[in-house]
Scaffold this motif. Structure first.
Motif, PDB file in Angstrom:
ATOM      1  N   LEU A 134      15.051  46.721  -3.427  1.00 26.88           N
ATOM      2  CA  LEU A 134      15.346  48.080  -3.874  1.00 26.88           C
ATOM      3  C   LEU A 134      14.546  49.119  -3.093  1.00 26.88           C
ATOM      4  O   LEU A 134      13.315  49.027  -3.028  1.00 26.88           O
ATOM      5  N   TRP A 135      15.244  50.089  -2.534  1.00 29.97           N
ATOM      6  CA  TRP A 135      14.585  51.223  -1.890  1.00 29.97           C
ATOM      7  C   TRP A 135      14.399  52.325  -2.918  1.00 29.97           C
ATOM      8  O   TRP A 135      15.312  52.611  -3.689  1.00 29.97           O
ATOM      9  N   ASN A 136      13.224  52.932  -2.932  1.00 27.33           N
ATOM     10  CA  ASN A 136      12.948  54.050  -3.826  1.00 27.33           C
ATOM     11  C   ASN A 136      12.118  55.090  -3.100  1.00 27.33           C
ATOM     12  O   ASN A 136      11.537  54.832  -2.051  1.00 27.33           O
ATOM     13  N   ASP A 137      12.023  56.227  -3.736  1.00 23.56           N
ATOM     14  CA  ASP A 137      11.089  57.250  -3.292  1.00 23.56           C
ATOM     15  C   ASP A 137       9.687  56.676  -3.456  1.00 23.56           C
ATOM     16  O   ASP A 137       9.429  55.942  -4.395  1.00 23.56           O
ATOM     17  N   ALA A 152       5.744  45.072  -3.517  1.00 23.11           N
ATOM     18  CA  ALA A 152       6.434  46.243  -2.994  1.00 23.11           C
ATOM     19  C   ALA A 152       5.739  46.685  -1.714  1.00 23.11           C
ATOM     20  O   ALA A 152       4.506  46.642  -1.618  1.00 23.11           O
ATOM     21  N   LEU A 153       6.546  47.072  -0.727  1.00 23.25           N
ATOM     22  CA  LEU A 153       6.033  47.600   0.522  1.00 23.25           C
ATOM     23  C   LEU A 153       6.174  49.109   0.467  1.00 23.25           C
ATOM     24  O   LEU A 153       7.174  49.624  -0.049  1.00 23.25           O
ATOM     25  N   TYR A 154       5.178  49.809   0.984  1.00 23.44           N
ATOM     26  CA  TYR A 154       5.174  51.269   0.973  1.00 23.44           C
ATOM     27  C   TYR A 154       4.976  51.787   2.385  1.00 23.44           C
ATOM     28  O   TYR A 154       4.232  51.197   3.168  1.00 23.44           O
ATOM     29  N   ALA A 155       5.648  52.895   2.684  1.00 19.43           N
ATOM     30  CA  ALA A 155       5.552  53.495   4.015  1.00 19.43           C
ATOM     31  C   ALA A 155       5.279  54.986   3.904  1.00 19.43           C
ATOM     32  O   ALA A 155       5.840  55.677   3.052  1.00 19.43           O
ATOM     33  N   LYS A 156       4.391  55.452   4.766  1.00 23.45           N
ATOM     34  CA  LYS A 156       4.177  56.875   4.997  1.00 23.45           C
ATOM     35  C   LYS A 156       3.723  57.008   6.444  1.00 23.45           C
ATOM     36  O   LYS A 156       3.597  56.004   7.150  1.00 23.45           O
ATOM     37  N   GLU A 157       3.465  58.222   6.875  1.00 23.81           N
ATOM     38  CA  GLU A 157       3.161  58.441   8.284  1.00 23.81           C
ATOM     39  C   GLU A 157       2.004  57.565   8.763  1.00 23.81           C
ATOM     40  O   GLU A 157       0.891  57.661   8.261  1.00 23.81           O
ATOM     41  N   TYR A 158       2.324  56.690   9.697  1.00 24.87           N
ATOM     42  CA  TYR A 158       1.382  55.761  10.338  1.00 24.87           C
ATOM     43  C   TYR A 158       0.587  54.928   9.334  1.00 24.87           C
ATOM     44  O   TYR A 158      -0.580  54.624   9.550  1.00 24.87           O
ATOM     45  N   TYR A 218       8.310  56.094   1.207  1.00 23.21           N
ATOM     46  CA  TYR A 218       9.293  55.099   0.776  1.00 23.21           C
ATOM     47  C   TYR A 218       8.618  53.934   0.075  1.00 23.21           C
ATOM     48  O   TYR A 218       7.489  53.570   0.402  1.00 23.21           O
ATOM     49  N   GLU A 219       9.378  53.344  -0.852  1.00 23.45           N
ATOM     50  CA  GLU A 219       8.985  52.097  -1.499  1.00 23.45           C
ATOM     51  C   GLU A 219      10.135  51.112  -1.299  1.00 23.45           C
ATOM     52  O   GLU A 219      11.295  51.461  -1.484  1.00 23.45           O
ATOM     53  N   TYR A 220       9.785  49.872  -0.921  1.00 22.80           N
ATOM     54  CA  TYR A 220      10.770  48.797  -0.769  1.00 22.80           C
ATOM     55  C   TYR A 220      10.291  47.652  -1.642  1.00 22.80           C
ATOM     56  O   TYR A 220       9.318  46.976  -1.330  1.00 22.80           O
ATOM     57  N   LYS A 221      10.982  47.461  -2.769  1.00 23.66           N
ATOM     58  CA  LYS A 221      10.505  46.556  -3.801  1.00 23.66           C
ATOM     59  C   LYS A 221      11.312  45.256  -3.821  1.00 23.66           C
ATOM     60  O   LYS A 221      12.528  45.276  -3.732  1.00 23.66           O
ATOM     61  N   TYR A 222      10.588  44.142  -3.962  1.00 22.23           N
ATOM     62  CA  TYR A 222      11.195  42.823  -4.139  1.00 22.23           C
ATOM     63  C   TYR A 222      11.114  42.463  -5.619  1.00 22.23           C
ATOM     64  O   TYR A 222      10.018  42.341  -6.164  1.00 22.23           O
ATOM     65  N   ARG A 223      12.298  42.293  -6.261  1.00 18.25           N
ATOM     66  CA  ARG A 223      12.365  41.995  -7.694  1.00 18.25           C
ATOM     67  C   ARG A 223      13.376  40.893  -7.965  1.00 18.25           C
ATOM     68  O   ARG A 223      14.345  40.746  -7.246  1.00 18.25           O
TER      69      ARG A 223
END
Length: 138
Positions: free
Chosen positions: A39-42, A62-68, A49-54
């Protein structure tokens, strides 16, 4: 929910090449042993971004992304905390320190590991597969 799911180009511009390679390596490793809903979320206030494994209403990580910056969040319930604390000597001093410094909330201990590269992939996968959830992919 984000309006658009980021493609590899968007993630590359956000994370940078090395962190995107680490992100993809973690996703590939998780996908190789788990069948999960993804699941992709804010990312909330701190992340883009949040990319969650459920699966079955439970989050693996959950993997999280922001600048660098790329982070991986694992939430340990009380049983999982006991398992980690029993086997903690099997993990690096760095991972033990991240675990010890993690904040404990009413619903568990929230361990965020900020990733520079894929150097911790084997250790994180060991933690996920032995403490968090048994692999379910045939």
């Amino acid at each position: 929910m984000k309006k658009e799911i980021p493609n590899q180009n968007v993630l590359s511009n956000l994370l940078g090449k090395e962190r995107l390679e680490a992100w993809n390596a973690f996703c590939d490793a998780i996908d190789s042993v788990y069948e999960m809903d993804k699941l992709w979320n804010d990312g909330g206030k701190k992340w883009d971004y949040e990319y969650k494994y459920r699966r079955g209403g439970k989050t693996l990580c959950a993997l999280y992304a922001k600048e660098y910056c790329f982070g991986l969040l694992i939430i340990f319930g009380s049983d999982e905390r006991s398992k980690f604390e029993t086997s903690r000597n099997q993990y690096s001093d760095k991972l033990q320190s991240i675990y010890d410094d993690a904040t404990t909330f009413h619903d568990g201990k929230w361990m965020m590991v900020e990733m520079e590269d894929a150097s911790m992939i084997d250790e994180i996968m060991k933690l996920l597969t032995t403490i968090k959830r048994t692999p379910n992919k045939k």
